[in-house]
Scaffold this motif. Structure first.
Motif, PDB file in Angstrom:
ATOM      1  N   VAL A  54       2.461  17.173  34.573  1.00 44.23           N
ATOM      2  CA  VAL A  54       3.651  16.884  33.661  1.00 44.23           C
ATOM      3  C   VAL A  54       3.997  15.538  33.612  1.00 44.23           C
ATOM      4  O   VAL A  54       3.948  14.835  34.596  1.00 44.23           O
ATOM      5  N   ARG A  55       4.188  15.114  32.203  1.00 43.30           N
ATOM      6  CA  ARG A  55       4.815  13.835  32.245  1.00 43.30           C
ATOM      7  C   ARG A  55       5.745  13.504  30.809  1.00 43.30           C
ATOM      8  O   ARG A  55       5.564  14.215  29.995  1.00 43.30           O
ATOM      9  N   PRO A  56       6.698  12.802  30.974  1.00 41.99           N
ATOM     10  CA  PRO A  56       7.517  12.358  29.833  1.00 41.99           C
ATOM     11  C   PRO A  56       6.853  11.482  28.758  1.00 41.99           C
ATOM     12  O   PRO A  56       6.065  10.742  29.359  1.00 41.99           O
ATOM     13  N   ASP A  57       7.286  11.615  27.609  1.00 41.92           N
ATOM     14  CA  ASP A  57       6.829  10.795  26.386  1.00 41.92           C
ATOM     15  C   ASP A  57       7.954  10.544  25.529  1.00 41.92           C
ATOM     16  O   ASP A  57       7.968  11.412  24.531  1.00 41.92           O
ATOM     17  N   LYS A  58       8.725   9.573  25.666  1.00 37.46           N
ATOM     18  CA  LYS A  58       9.824   9.196  24.802  1.00 37.46           C
ATOM     19  C   LYS A  58      10.607  10.550  24.735  1.00 37.46           C
ATOM     20  O   LYS A  58      11.117  10.913  25.759  1.00 37.46           O
ATOM     21  N   SER A  59      10.792  11.364  23.628  1.00 38.55           N
ATOM     22  CA  SER A  59      11.720  12.634  23.625  1.00 38.55           C
ATOM     23  C   SER A  59      11.071  13.921  23.852  1.00 38.55           C
ATOM     24  O   SER A  59      11.475  14.947  23.400  1.00 38.55           O
ATOM     25  N   GLU A 107      12.716  12.883  30.161  1.00 40.53           N
ATOM     26  CA  GLU A 107      12.470  12.159  31.213  1.00 40.53           C
ATOM     27  C   GLU A 107      12.890  12.969  32.494  1.00 40.53           C
ATOM     28  O   GLU A 107      12.333  12.994  33.394  1.00 40.53           O
ATOM     29  N   ASP A 108      14.158  13.415  32.429  1.00 44.03           N
ATOM     30  CA  ASP A 108      14.737  14.103  33.524  1.00 44.03           C
ATOM     31  C   ASP A 108      14.149  15.554  33.805  1.00 44.03           C
ATOM     32  O   ASP A 108      13.858  15.988  34.885  1.00 44.03           O
ATOM     33  N   ILE A 109      13.661  16.122  32.771  1.00 46.18           N
ATOM     34  CA  ILE A 109      13.017  17.456  32.926  1.00 46.18           C
ATOM     35  C   ILE A 109      11.706  17.268  33.604  1.00 46.18           C
ATOM     36  O   ILE A 109      11.455  18.101  34.464  1.00 46.18           O
ATOM     37  N   ALA A 110      10.969  16.362  33.328  1.00 47.84           N
ATOM     38  CA  ALA A 110       9.914  16.171  33.687  1.00 47.84           C
ATOM     39  C   ALA A 110       9.777  15.570  35.148  1.00 47.84           C
ATOM     40  O   ALA A 110       9.134  16.184  36.143  1.00 47.84           O
ATOM     41  N   ILE A 117      18.256  21.361  32.463  1.00 50.31           N
ATOM     42  CA  ILE A 117      17.849  22.895  32.190  1.00 50.31           C
ATOM     43  C   ILE A 117      17.516  23.535  33.662  1.00 50.31           C
ATOM     44  O   ILE A 117      17.527  22.922  34.602  1.00 50.31           O
ATOM     45  N   ASP A 118      17.261  24.865  33.465  1.00 49.10           N
ATOM     46  CA  ASP A 118      16.891  25.680  34.573  1.00 49.10           C
ATOM     47  C   ASP A 118      15.292  25.289  34.828  1.00 49.10           C
ATOM     48  O   ASP A 118      14.325  25.719  34.095  1.00 49.10           O
ATOM     49  N   ILE A 119      15.056  24.639  35.715  1.00 46.71           N
ATOM     50  CA  ILE A 119      13.646  24.128  36.010  1.00 46.71           C
ATOM     51  C   ILE A 119      12.750  25.365  36.421  1.00 46.71           C
ATOM     52  O   ILE A 119      11.622  25.550  36.181  1.00 46.71           O
ATOM     53  N   GLN A 120      13.345  26.189  37.258  1.00 42.15           N
ATOM     54  CA  GLN A 120      12.458  27.330  37.832  1.00 42.15           C
ATOM     55  C   GLN A 120      12.091  28.219  36.341  1.00 42.15           C
ATOM     56  O   GLN A 120      11.083  28.743  36.144  1.00 42.15           O
ATOM     57  N   GLY A 121      13.145  28.243  35.520  1.00 40.63           N
ATOM     58  CA  GLY A 121      12.851  29.135  34.473  1.00 40.63           C
ATOM     59  C   GLY A 121      11.905  28.496  33.502  1.00 40.63           C
ATOM     60  O   GLY A 121      10.788  28.969  32.872  1.00 40.63           O
ATOM     61  N   PHE A 122      11.962  27.112  33.553  1.00 39.26           N
ATOM     62  CA  PHE A 122      10.846  26.299  32.659  1.00 39.26           C
ATOM     63  C   PHE A 122       9.637  26.268  33.239  1.00 39.26           C
ATOM     64  O   PHE A 122       8.628  26.524  32.474  1.00 39.26           O
ATOM     65  N   ILE A 123       9.502  26.299  34.585  1.00 44.13           N
ATOM     66  CA  ILE A 123       8.200  26.535  35.221  1.00 44.13           C
ATOM     67  C   ILE A 123       7.497  28.018  34.930  1.00 44.13           C
ATOM     68  O   ILE A 123       6.252  28.054  34.573  1.00 44.13           O
ATOM     69  N   GLU A 124       8.486  29.025  34.815  1.00 42.90           N
ATOM     70  CA  GLU A 124       7.775  30.215  34.780  1.00 42.90           C
ATOM     71  C   GLU A 124       7.490  30.518  33.247  1.00 42.90           C
ATOM     72  O   GLU A 124       6.610  31.165  32.861  1.00 42.90           O
ATOM     73  N   ALA A 125       8.135  29.751  32.292  1.00 43.41           N
ATOM     74  CA  ALA A 125       7.961  29.959  30.638  1.00 43.41           C
ATOM     75  C   ALA A 125       6.700  29.152  30.708  1.00 43.41           C
ATOM     76  O   ALA A 125       5.934  29.602  29.740  1.00 43.41           O
TER      77      ALA A 125
END
Length: 108
Positions: free
Chosen positions: A52-57, A98-101, A34-42
């Motif tokens: 930030v941490r991943p947890d399964k899905s 996991e990739d997003i985190a 995904i757009d990580i900069q947009g994610f951080i802004e959101a």
């Protein structure tokens, strides 16, 4: 005699193929799902994110101020669910979590 030459040729070909796959550098850097900069802004900006941490899905984010979260933007980025409680936001992104985190941590 001809059998030995054939075996030598096959062995040399196999050696060349193995060396090719072992020695040629590969670009293992994959792109963010995904757009990580947009994610951080959101999520209210980099200064609003504690962890930030991943947890399964899911991606679990701890924030300083949950009121700065743009839930509609998170859903437009692909979150199938957004759960906000206290200072935590849980986002459902499926296999990409996991990739997003990981990419978010790199950007912070």
């Amino acid at each position: 005699m001809n059998d030995y030459i054939l075996y030598i040729i096959i062995a040399v070909i196999l050696l060349v193929v193995c060396l090719y796959f072992l020695l040629i550098p590969r670009n293992k850097e994959k792109e963010s799902p995904i757009d990580i900069q947009g994610f951080i802004e959101a999520l209210g900006g980099a200064d609003n994110i504690k962890s930030v941490r991943p947890d399964k899905s899911r991606v679990k984010v701890t924030l300083f101020d949950v009121s700065r979260v743009n839930e509609a933007k998170l859903k437009s980025l692909g979150a199938t669910g957004v759960v906000m409680a206290n200072d935590k936001v849980t986002l459902i992104f499926g296999k990409a979590s996991e990739d997003i985190a990981e990419y978010t941590k790199k950007e912070l």
